[in-house]
Design an enzyme around this catalytic site. Structure first.
Site, mmCIF file in Angstrom:
data_model
loop_
_atom_site.group_PDB
_atom_site.id
_atom_site.type_symbol
_atom_site.label_atom_id
_atom_site.label_comp_id
_atom_site.label_asym_id
_atom_site.label_seq_id
_atom_site.Cartn_x
_atom_site.Cartn_y
_atom_site.Cartn_z
ATOM 1 N N CYS A 7 0.850 -1.192 0.000
ATOM 2 C CA CYS A 7 0.000 0.000 0.000
ATOM 3 C C CYS A 7 0.889 1.246 0.000
ATOM 4 O O CYS A 7 1.731 1.409 0.877
ATOM 5 C CB CYS A 7 -0.878 -0.030 1.245
ATOM 6 S SG CYS A 7 -1.714 1.524 1.562
ATOM 7 N N GLU A 36 -6.150 -6.326 4.378
ATOM 8 C CA GLU A 36 -6.726 -5.068 3.913
ATOM 9 C C GLU A 36 -7.813 -5.307 2.874
ATOM 10 O O GLU A 36 -8.767 -4.539 2.772
ATOM 11 C CB GLU A 36 -5.652 -4.150 3.340
ATOM 12 C CG GLU A 36 -6.245 -2.786 3.047
ATOM 13 C CD GLU A 36 -5.223 -1.726 2.790
ATOM 14 O OE1 GLU A 36 -4.224 -2.038 2.146
ATOM 15 O OE2 GLU A 36 -5.456 -0.583 3.215
#
Ligand code: SF4
Ligand code: FE
Length: 482
Positions: free
Chosen positions: A100, A447
């Site tokens: 990310c 996530e």
């Protein structure tokens, strides 16, 4: 103001004085901390890519407010093409970082606020849009990293904010004065918070009149007085403190989530974008969630590409890449990954123009995109583990590999095909471990479930947005029922 490079960005972070805690201690220099630094490196790639000639079309845009070329992460979508470019950019960045890179939440926040503040003003005669545009110009001119902070701690999930035994479990306005407001509360799982210049706060759910002091949106510099950051742990994070990089799997980059505490923070009116207009929390939450659910059709497919590449590589290193069932598993991984990308492109292609001029993604399709993301990466990880074998969970450490006493045994017994060094094989095992269950799971597996909203949040939206009576009519018409 020129577009910043990754190096400029990192230097600019050092000028802030932010209060960050990790392992119970204040971190004096977060940028240089070995546990934090890989996440700074990942965020810096969003700056460097704006200087890469190969990606100019995707990574930069012409600002509709300052008229100059800017980093696309601070751009307000002006067309369907802009929405599609966003997904493509995020995929490339997922491929480059394998994790990310954190800058999309703030991007999704500014796009949401651009349309919602405009609509509040249209209805109530307020001045939020103008304030928002001033803020937008400032972040575009200075190429700032904005963090989007939405999720509240929420306490007892069965109770609305104002009924919680502790009223601070949702962030709220505790004081309104001539100069501005004072807010108290916390935001949790905040992506890239410690790496940002500005924190943009939004309400986490729709509010009713009773909860109107919780209907608040604003932006503050990340080193504002009263802000405290508590760095989130990641599985295997102390490996970053060890000598050598190999056991990290991803040797350069990682994601970042932190808890942000607002200990009675003053926000001047020019930085406030919503204060008690509770009826606008619905479009705000819905639009933001849709933008971020679209985002996952980009970033997660990019990280998926890395995981598929790692799986195909380990199959080769293990000498099984020609087996029919292995090839078929790789096909299945690609099929799932491209389906996610197709959803990201579809919700962009079916986007629409809002009254402010900002383009919004198709909300139903963005929810479908993210709902698939709560499932397919799990299957992709399962297949990666199946193909790779158990060493992703049992391999000895880099220190053992380098040990003068036993290193030669590791070299000998963990070798796959003859022409590939054992170290390369171990590195790929570690990368698969990273993305599927280690440090990188914060940017991929876990996530995929909870980032941008848990699966049930999407199912609620799907039920709300699908016109089931229309479908019943279709069926009845064909069945000959009047
Ligand atoms: Fe961007 Fe993906 Fe990270 Fe969200 S999870 S901030 S979309 S990279
Ligand atoms: Fe996320």
């Amino acid at each position: 103001m020129p577009i910043k490079t990754g190096k400029d960005y990192i230097e600019s972070l050092n000028k802030r004085r932010i209060r960050v805690y990790l392992f119970g201690e204040e971190v004096k220099n977060p940028v240089e901390h070995p546990i934090i630094r890989p996440s700074v490196n990942a965020a810096a790639v969003t700056y460097d890519i704006a200087h890469d000639p190969q990606y100019q079309e995707l990574s930069t845009a012409k600002s509709h407010v300052i008229g100059e070329k800017i980093n696309r992460f601070n751009h307000i979508h002006q067309s369907i093409e802009d929405l599609i470019k966003k997904v493509k950019l995020l995929r490339v960045l997922g491929q480059k970082t394998g994790t990310c890179f954190q800058r999309c939440v703030g991007w999704d926040a500014i796009n949401t606020l651009s349309s919602v503040t405009y609509e509040i003003d249209q209805k109530l005669g307020t001045q939020y849009y103008e304030r928002f545009l001033n803020f937008l110009k400032y972040i575009q001119e200075n190429d700032l990293f904005c963090c989007g902070a939405m999720t509240d701690p929420k306490g007892d999930r069965s109770l609305p904010p104002s009924q919680q035994p502790d009223p601070d479990l949702y962030l709220r306005i505790i004081e309104k004065g001539e100069g501005g407001i004072v807010v108290r509360g916390a935001k949790v799982h905040i992506t890239g918070a410690v790496n940002s210049h500005e924190i943009i706060v939004m309400p986490t759910r729709t509010m009713t009149e009773k909860d109107k002091s919780y209907a608040v949106s604003f932006a503050v510099p990340s080193d504002t007085d009263g802000l405290i950051y508590v760095y989130g742990r990641q599985s295997c994070d102390t490996r970053k403190l060890e000598e050598g990089r190999m056991d990290l799997g991803n040797v350069k980059y990682s994601g970042q989530e932190a808890m942000v505490i607002f200990d009675d923070v003053f926000v001047p009116w020019e930085r406030v974008f919503m204060a008690e207009e509770y009826e606008f929390t619905l479009p705000l939450v819905e639009r933001f969630a849709a933008y971020h659910r679209q985002s996952y059709g980009g970033c997660k497919t990019g990280v998926g590409d890395v995981l598929i590449g790692a799986t195909a590589t380990i199959a080769e290193y293990n000498g099984i890449e020609k087996a029919a069932h292995i090839r078929d598993k790789i096909v299945e991984m690609n099929h799932l990954n491209e389906t996610l990308y197709a959803c990201g492109i579809a919700c962009s292609a079916e986007g629409y123009k809002t009254p402010s001029g900002t383009y919004q993604v198709n909300i139903l399709l963005a929810n479908i995109c993210k709902h698939n993301v709560t499932r397919f990466p799990y299957e992709i990880v399962r297949l990666a583990e199946d193909v790779a074998g158990g060493l992703i969970a049992t391999a000895p450490s880099e220190k053992d590999l380098r040990s003068p006493e036993i290193g030669r045994y590791i070299q000998k017994y963990l070798k796959g095909v003859n022409d590939v060094p054992t170290e390369h094989r171990l590195r790929i095992f570690r990368l698969i471990e990273n993305i599927s269950m280690g440090l990188g799971a914060v940017g991929y597996r876990t996530e995929s479930m909870h980032g941008a909203g848990s699966p049930q949040a999407q199912r609620i939206m799907i039920e709300r947005m699908v016109d089931i009576n229309f479908k019943k009519k279709l069926a009845k018409a064909l069945a000959g029922i009047e």
